[in-house]
Design a protein around this motif. Sequence first.
Motif, mmCIF file in Angstrom:
data_model
loop_
_atom_site.group_PDB
_atom_site.id
_atom_site.type_symbol
_atom_site.label_atom_id
_atom_site.label_comp_id
_atom_site.label_asym_id
_atom_site.label_seq_id
_atom_site.Cartn_x
_atom_site.Cartn_y
_atom_site.Cartn_z
ATOM 1 N N VAL A 8 7.379 -2.370 11.170
ATOM 2 C CA VAL A 8 6.402 -2.105 10.122
ATOM 3 C C VAL A 8 7.110 -1.882 8.786
ATOM 4 C CG1 VAL A 8 4.571 -0.558 9.332
ATOM 5 C CG2 VAL A 8 4.817 -1.038 11.784
ATOM 6 N N VAL A 9 6.618 -2.568 7.750
ATOM 7 C CA VAL A 9 7.097 -2.334 6.386
ATOM 8 C C VAL A 9 5.895 -1.838 5.574
ATOM 9 C CG1 VAL A 9 8.203 -3.318 4.344
ATOM 10 C CG2 VAL A 9 8.806 -4.172 6.626
ATOM 11 N N PRO A 10 5.702 -0.519 5.493
ATOM 12 C CA PRO A 10 4.552 0.008 4.751
ATOM 13 C C PRO A 10 4.799 -0.070 3.244
ATOM 14 C CG PRO A 10 5.876 1.805 5.618
ATOM 15 C CD PRO A 10 6.522 0.537 6.084
ATOM 16 N N VAL A 11 3.783 -0.497 2.516
ATOM 17 C CA VAL A 11 3.920 -0.690 1.068
ATOM 18 C C VAL A 11 2.865 0.141 0.346
ATOM 19 C CG1 VAL A 11 3.833 -2.365 -0.824
ATOM 20 C CG2 VAL A 11 4.860 -3.008 1.370
ATOM 21 N N ASN A 12 3.277 0.804 -0.692
ATOM 22 C CA ASN A 12 2.367 1.575 -1.537
ATOM 23 C C ASN A 12 1.248 0.660 -2.040
ATOM 24 O OD1 ASN A 12 1.118 2.999 -3.619
ATOM 25 N ND2 ASN A 12 3.037 3.825 -4.420
ATOM 26 N N PRO A 13 -0.012 0.963 -1.731
ATOM 27 C CA PRO A 13 -1.101 0.083 -2.178
ATOM 28 C C PRO A 13 -1.301 0.075 -3.690
ATOM 29 C CG PRO A 13 -1.983 2.051 -1.120
ATOM 30 C CD PRO A 13 -0.502 2.062 -0.890
#
Length: 564
Positions: A99-104
């Motif tokens: 998972v690469v979570p990105v600031n929305p």
Amino acid sequence: MTATSTRQPVGTPRHLSAPQTSLYTNLEVSSNRHPEKAAIHYYGSSVSYRQLRHQVDAMAGFLQQHCGIARGDRVVLYMQNSPQFVIAFYAVLRADAVVVPVNPMNRTSELQHILEDSGARVAFVGEERMEHVRPLLGRQVDYVVPARYPDYLRERTDLPLPEVLTSSGPHHAESVGDHTLIAWNDALSRECIPRDHESGPEDLAVIPYTSGTTGRPKGCIHTHRSVMHSTVSCAEWPNLANESVMLCSVPLFHVTGMQNCMNMPIFIGATMAIMTRWDAKCAAHVIERHRVSTWITVPTMLIDLLNQAGVDRFDLSSIAYLSGGGAAMPQAVAQQIEARWGIPYVEGYGLTETMAATHINPPKHSKQQCMGVPVFNTDSLVVDPETLEPLGEGETGEILVSGPQVFDGYWKSPEATREAFVVIDGKRYLRTGDLGYVDRDGYFFIVDRLKRMINASGYKVWPAEVEAMLFEHPSVQEACVIATQDPRRGESVKAVIVLRKGEHATEEEIVSWARERMASYKTPRVIQFAASLPRTASGKIQWRLLQEEETGSRSVRPEGRRLD
């Protein structure tokens, strides 16, 4: 003399054995134990653990069969808090991917950097963010799964909804050349069956990106082992029960929300009450309606709730555990919390590099404005930032940490990784970049960020200390202290202040009040009033942004008044 946390409060264990499995296994176990229990409450609608796991598995199969995702591949999550975020997160893990979570809040160029750096070619995207993804289709990303948050509002609700849940957006299912957008529901409806799950403790699980305060954001490499240790610690430290209902108001892309509001409740089989956007009035309704017992949050959200008009009309008595970090909880607000709920706000400390907490206050032995003591299997030192010599009790230096939750390093950045660590007495420590000290009881306190120090005529001023004192002013809602150039003193203290709604104060009144409560060299010489303070998506005040504006733009922008 070494400043280690060998002295622990009574009843605080030092060691913890975390499961030697993948993070997905936690969902598997909880869904087997509590299939019909609500895993998620979402503005009046619910998703059971059975439904959650079924959709996770179907989406994992889709990733593998349609998108070609293989073990170790990276997948971007570019969404706000929602059931889809949770499903996508665990689907990626179920597919043995990362998972690469990105600031929305990121825009096209910021997203492009993360896609290029991580090598991710597949992304889950909230439909409201598609405008920032479209320029990258076919170049940086091959497959995009747009998600409409309102799709999970299966029941009518009288809760105040954020605009993103009330506006009707387009239904994305069109193709762009050879690169396709597949709507969320279309992907699920294929009912793809995933291959056997293979990931173990040493496999990569999550690569969250740092905020990039020293250049472009860098990915932090976390394995299932490091994420699992932090997940279990979050539950075991306060000994939370699986009947807990947790308010999930902080962003899930950020490690604080990811661990405390998603991975931890799934591990213990608790219920998540998810908010897509923060709204104090809605939060009060949710706490009352779902009898929320646990809230891990940032101080600003608690301040908003306590200042919400009519908050006393809500029954908030179900709250039994309040915790968080990101900034010190002002003492005046902590006292309000104790008066209202009879419990402390349990402060903790962690970094993206440590997948949330390295230090937490013991719930029954909590100290205010304190980062706490090292959690399970974790060691911490305070050292001289220049010589790296360990310092003694009460001496301020850089805080170092070592433990199972510490990341392996920065993605594709061996030099930055080397600079982040130091070996002392044969043990590898992470340099946090935070300044603090340890007291006689083994509790750690942050003084400030390394280099965030004001030098006023040779006197050192720690901005966090001045902010905490300003917060006690009855008209001050928030304050951020930065350095301003002073031809006589070199630097002076400047305060950017947000006043409480309906309150009024002048620069002279603030300074006069401050002079009565703090040393003259700490007293703000410049006051600037603002409608709000800039924040990261996780709620932290962007003091560095204000400092850069002050340093670089003083000649072209209105300034607060200097009051000497």
